[in-house]
Structures are given as C-alpha cells and as structure tokens.
Write a protein that holds these residues in place. Sequence first.
Motif, PDB file in Angstrom:
ATOM      1  N   PRO A  85      -4.522  -0.981 -12.475  1.00  0.00           N
ATOM      2  CA  PRO A  85      -5.296  -2.061 -13.108  1.00  0.00           C
ATOM      3  C   PRO A  85      -6.655  -2.199 -12.429  1.00  0.00           C
ATOM      4  CG  PRO A  85      -3.045  -2.766 -12.602  1.00  0.00           C
ATOM      5  CD  PRO A  85      -3.241  -1.452 -11.925  1.00  0.00           C
ATOM      6  N   ASP A  86      -7.545  -2.918 -13.069  1.00  0.00           N
ATOM      7  CA  ASP A  86      -8.886  -3.079 -12.510  1.00  0.00           C
ATOM      8  C   ASP A  86      -8.884  -3.804 -11.174  1.00  0.00           C
ATOM      9  OD1 ASP A  86     -10.019  -1.796 -14.669  1.00  0.00           O
ATOM     10  OD2 ASP A  86     -10.414  -3.647 -15.783  1.00  0.00           O
ATOM     11  N   ASP A  87      -7.940  -4.724 -10.996  1.00  0.00           N
ATOM     12  CA  ASP A  87      -7.913  -5.540  -9.774  1.00  0.00           C
ATOM     13  C   ASP A  87      -6.539  -5.398  -9.114  1.00  0.00           C
ATOM     14  OD1 ASP A  87      -8.503  -7.306  -7.765  1.00  0.00           O
ATOM     15  OD2 ASP A  87      -8.589  -9.088  -9.046  1.00  0.00           O
ATOM     16  N   VAL A  88      -6.507  -4.739  -7.961  1.00  0.00           N
ATOM     17  CA  VAL A  88      -5.264  -4.536  -7.218  1.00  0.00           C
ATOM     18  C   VAL A  88      -5.426  -5.109  -5.816  1.00  0.00           C
ATOM     19  CG1 VAL A  88      -3.624  -2.850  -6.291  1.00  0.00           C
ATOM     20  CG2 VAL A  88      -4.719  -2.445  -8.506  1.00  0.00           C
ATOM     21  N   ALA A  89      -4.470  -5.912  -5.391  1.00  0.00           N
ATOM     22  CA  ALA A  89      -4.451  -6.463  -4.039  1.00  0.00           C
ATOM     23  C   ALA A  89      -3.239  -5.912  -3.298  1.00  0.00           C
ATOM     24  CB  ALA A  89      -4.400  -7.990  -4.071  1.00  0.00           C
ATOM     25  N   GLU A  90      -3.449  -5.546  -2.043  1.00  0.00           N
ATOM     26  CA  GLU A  90      -2.364  -4.963  -1.251  1.00  0.00           C
ATOM     27  C   GLU A  90      -1.643  -6.038  -0.437  1.00  0.00           C
ATOM     28  OE1 GLU A  90      -3.866  -1.690   1.049  1.00  0.00           O
ATOM     29  OE2 GLU A  90      -4.020  -0.381  -0.724  1.00  0.00           O
ATOM     30  N   LEU A  91      -0.334  -5.873  -0.339  1.00  0.00           N
ATOM     31  CA  LEU A  91       0.522  -6.801   0.389  1.00  0.00           C
ATOM     32  C   LEU A  91       0.892  -6.234   1.737  1.00  0.00           C
ATOM     33  CD1 LEU A  91       2.928  -7.464  -2.607  1.00  0.00           C
ATOM     34  CD2 LEU A  91       1.232  -9.101  -1.739  1.00  0.00           C
ATOM     35  N   LYS A  92       1.184  -7.106   2.682  1.00  0.00           N
ATOM     36  CA  LYS A  92       1.715  -6.643   3.959  1.00  0.00           C
ATOM     37  C   LYS A  92       2.822  -7.578   4.417  1.00  0.00           C
ATOM     38  CE  LYS A  92      -1.741  -8.847   6.990  1.00  0.00           C
ATOM     39  NZ  LYS A  92      -2.542  -9.513   5.962  1.00  0.00           N
ATOM     40  N   ASP A  93       3.632  -7.081   5.345  1.00  0.00           N
ATOM     41  CA  ASP A  93       4.774  -7.842   5.843  1.00  0.00           C
ATOM     42  C   ASP A  93       4.330  -9.179   6.409  1.00  0.00           C
ATOM     43  OD1 ASP A  93       7.579  -8.021   6.447  1.00  0.00           O
ATOM     44  OD2 ASP A  93       7.063  -7.738   8.556  1.00  0.00           O
ATOM     45  N   ALA A  94       5.092 -10.215   6.086  1.00  0.00           N
ATOM     46  CA  ALA A  94       4.879 -11.581   6.579  1.00  0.00           C
ATOM     47  C   ALA A  94       3.677 -12.265   5.949  1.00  0.00           C
ATOM     48  CB  ALA A  94       4.770 -11.615   8.098  1.00  0.00           C
ATOM     49  N   ASP A  95       3.080 -11.656   4.919  1.00  0.00           N
ATOM     50  CA  ASP A  95       2.037 -12.342   4.161  1.00  0.00           C
ATOM     51  C   ASP A  95       2.586 -13.626   3.549  1.00  0.00           C
ATOM     52  OD1 ASP A  95      -0.204 -10.778   4.449  1.00  0.00           O
ATOM     53  OD2 ASP A  95      -0.009  -9.739   2.538  1.00  0.00           O
ATOM     54  N   THR A  96       1.752 -14.637   3.456  1.00  0.00           N
ATOM     55  CA  THR A  96       2.019 -15.795   2.610  1.00  0.00           C
ATOM     56  C   THR A  96       0.965 -15.798   1.522  1.00  0.00           C
ATOM     57  OG1 THR A  96       2.979 -17.106   4.397  1.00  0.00           O
ATOM     58  CG2 THR A  96       2.169 -18.302   2.469  1.00  0.00           C
ATOM     59  N   PRO A 147       0.799  -1.235   0.000  1.00  0.00           N
ATOM     60  CA  PRO A 147       0.000   0.000   0.000  1.00  0.00           C
ATOM     61  C   PRO A 147       0.826   1.278   0.000  1.00  0.00           C
ATOM     62  CG  PRO A 147      -0.198  -1.161   2.107  1.00  0.00           C
ATOM     63  CD  PRO A 147       0.444  -2.097   1.147  1.00  0.00           C
ATOM     64  N   ASP A 148       2.047   1.244   0.551  1.00  0.00           N
ATOM     65  CA  ASP A 148       2.874   2.452   0.577  1.00  0.00           C
ATOM     66  C   ASP A 148       3.352   2.868  -0.808  1.00  0.00           C
ATOM     67  OD1 ASP A 148       2.556   2.607   3.286  1.00  0.00           O
ATOM     68  OD2 ASP A 148       4.557   1.898   3.811  1.00  0.00           O
ATOM     69  N   ASP A 149       3.297   1.957  -1.769  1.00  0.00           N
ATOM     70  CA  ASP A 149       3.696   2.278  -3.143  1.00  0.00           C
ATOM     71  C   ASP A 149       2.522   2.269  -4.117  1.00  0.00           C
ATOM     72  OD1 ASP A 149       6.321   2.616  -2.426  1.00  0.00           O
ATOM     73  OD2 ASP A 149       7.137   1.113  -3.786  1.00  0.00           O
ATOM     74  N   ARG A 150       1.339   1.999  -3.623  1.00  0.00           N
ATOM     75  CA  ARG A 150       0.197   1.859  -4.534  1.00  0.00           C
ATOM     76  C   ARG A 150      -0.071   3.141  -5.319  1.00  0.00           C
ATOM     77  NH1 ARG A 150      -5.735  -0.891  -3.267  1.00  0.00           N
ATOM     78  NH2 ARG A 150      -6.658  -0.377  -5.306  1.00  0.00           N
ATOM     79  N   HIS A 151       0.153   4.304  -4.704  1.00  0.00           N
ATOM     80  CA  HIS A 151      -0.118   5.566  -5.400  1.00  0.00           C
ATOM     81  C   HIS A 151       0.737   5.722  -6.659  1.00  0.00           C
ATOM     82  CE1 HIS A 151       3.461   6.529  -3.042  1.00  0.00           C
ATOM     83  NE2 HIS A 151       3.645   7.573  -3.823  1.00  0.00           N
ATOM     84  N   LEU A 152       1.871   5.032  -6.717  1.00  0.00           N
ATOM     85  CA  LEU A 152       2.759   5.157  -7.867  1.00  0.00           C
ATOM     86  C   LEU A 152       2.205   4.472  -9.117  1.00  0.00           C
ATOM     87  CD1 LEU A 152       6.200   4.579  -6.087  1.00  0.00           C
ATOM     88  CD2 LEU A 152       5.220   6.756  -6.844  1.00  0.00           C
ATOM     89  N   LEU A 153       1.228   3.590  -8.962  1.00  0.00           N
ATOM     90  CA  LEU A 153       0.632   2.959 -10.131  1.00  0.00           C
ATOM     91  C   LEU A 153      -0.023   4.004 -11.043  1.00  0.00           C
ATOM     92  CD1 LEU A 153      -1.052  -0.187  -8.533  1.00  0.00           C
ATOM     93  CD2 LEU A 153       1.037  -0.129  -9.892  1.00  0.00           C
ATOM     94  N   ALA A 154      -0.689   4.983 -10.419  1.00  0.00           N
ATOM     95  CA  ALA A 154      -1.363   6.020 -11.195  1.00  0.00           C
ATOM     96  C   ALA A 154      -0.511   7.269 -11.363  1.00  0.00           C
ATOM     97  CB  ALA A 154      -2.690   6.381 -10.533  1.00  0.00           C
ATOM     98  N   ASP A 155       0.504   7.440 -10.504  1.00  0.00           N
ATOM     99  CA  ASP A 155       1.355   8.632 -10.544  1.00  0.00           C
ATOM    100  C   ASP A 155       2.814   8.248 -10.393  1.00  0.00           C
ATOM    101  OD1 ASP A 155       2.279  11.242 -10.546  1.00  0.00           O
ATOM    102  OD2 ASP A 155       1.774  11.615  -8.441  1.00  0.00           O
TER     103      ASP A 155
END
Length: 229
Positions: free
Chosen positions: A112-123, A81-89
């Motif tokens: 893109p139409d479908d964006v999922a956010e990642l977080k630390d220690a996700d599997t 999520p901390d870099d998600r804004h860069l997709l459009a800008d």
Amino acid sequence: MLIAGFPAGAWGTNCYVAATGPGTECVIVDPGQDAVKGIEQIVRENKLKPVAVLLTHGHIDHMFSVMPVCGAYDATAYIHPDDRHLLADPMAGISPETAQMLLGGNYTFAEPDDVAELKDADTIELAGLRFTVDHTPGHTRGSVTFTSPYDGPEDVPAVLFSGDVLFAGSIGRTDLPGGDHQAMLHTLATKILPMRDDIVVLPGHGGQTSIGREKATNPYLQDLEIPTI
C-alpha cells in the motif's frame, strides 16, 4: 469496544473490524481473500471510518485484500518489518501447493502507499483504541499479536488478536517458509503463558477462546513453562 468479525475467502481467515463504537473511526485486522465486501458492509452498517489495517503477519490469507482496503479508505497498513517483503511477494511465504492453486489467477501484489512498521512492545493508538504489540515469531518471522489494554471498564475484557500464533485447541503451523517450531515454542512460553486468563482470544482461524481455556486445554501449552530470568 465494538468488534465485528467474519471468516473470509477459501482459507476461512478471520477478518476483524474494531472501533470504540458506531459512528467512529475503526481499524481492520487481517483483511484476507474476498474480505472487501464484508468490511464494506460492517463499515456501512455502523457508519465507521477505517484509518488503519493491522496485519498479524504477512501470509497471503491474511493480507490478500490489504491493497484495495487501504486504497479505498486511505488507511495505513501496519506490519512487522520481518514480514514486510510478503506484501509485494506473498508467494515467498506459502507452500508450493498453495502457490500452484493461485497460479491460475491474475493477481498483482504490491505494498500500500502508506506502510508503518511494528516492533516488539510497541503501544499503538489508532481510532481511539490502544494496542500493545508483541513480536511472536514461529508461524512467520514477523508474526505479531495485538492486545487491548487491561485498564478499560471492568465489564469489558481485554482482547488478544492472536493471528496464527494461537487457536482454540491448537497453534499455527511452522513448516512453511519462515516458520520455526522452536521459535514458536519460545513465543508461547514467553508471550502467551504470562498473559492473564481472562483475556479473550480472537484468532486468525476458528472460533474465539480465552487465555485461561487454552492454558487448561491446549496440548501445545501443557508442557511449557514460563522461563525464569
């Protein structure tokens, strides 16, 4: 695991396609500038079906082609999520020199139409593959790495898609917007140094290496120590 990679675009950014084998679903890591044709070739030759795009961070050289790739294959884009804004800008994360170079082109960027956010220690489990996500800020605020598990066949080493956190003999720059050198050193000490030496590193630029080789030779890792709790 089937992994095919190639350097894409003016920045030579490594784009990777990963699958359990030919004729299966696959994931794409960091589709940069002019990566579409290379992806299409790998997908066609191996009869693959892309289902997801994994972004190690939001810099333009790593996500330039995320929209056309996700659109062509109806794939989900995964980003911190901390870099998600860069997709459009994406201009918000690059140097003035790079922005000036791109101003001559007619480029439109959007999520893109479908964006999922990642977080630390996700599997995350995609296309029959499993990856551990580590939040690794320093190069950007939302940089992440993706590591395959250690519990596969003995003859198949674990793999780290390191983005611009770790290169062979170097690390990603920290002087761009969102960069933080102290955060990068903390990332290297807490995320990279504890990793097993036999992990194969597939970086965002340059050739592959291993964690053990970088611990032994990378000058940015030489004086670091794993923090004690």
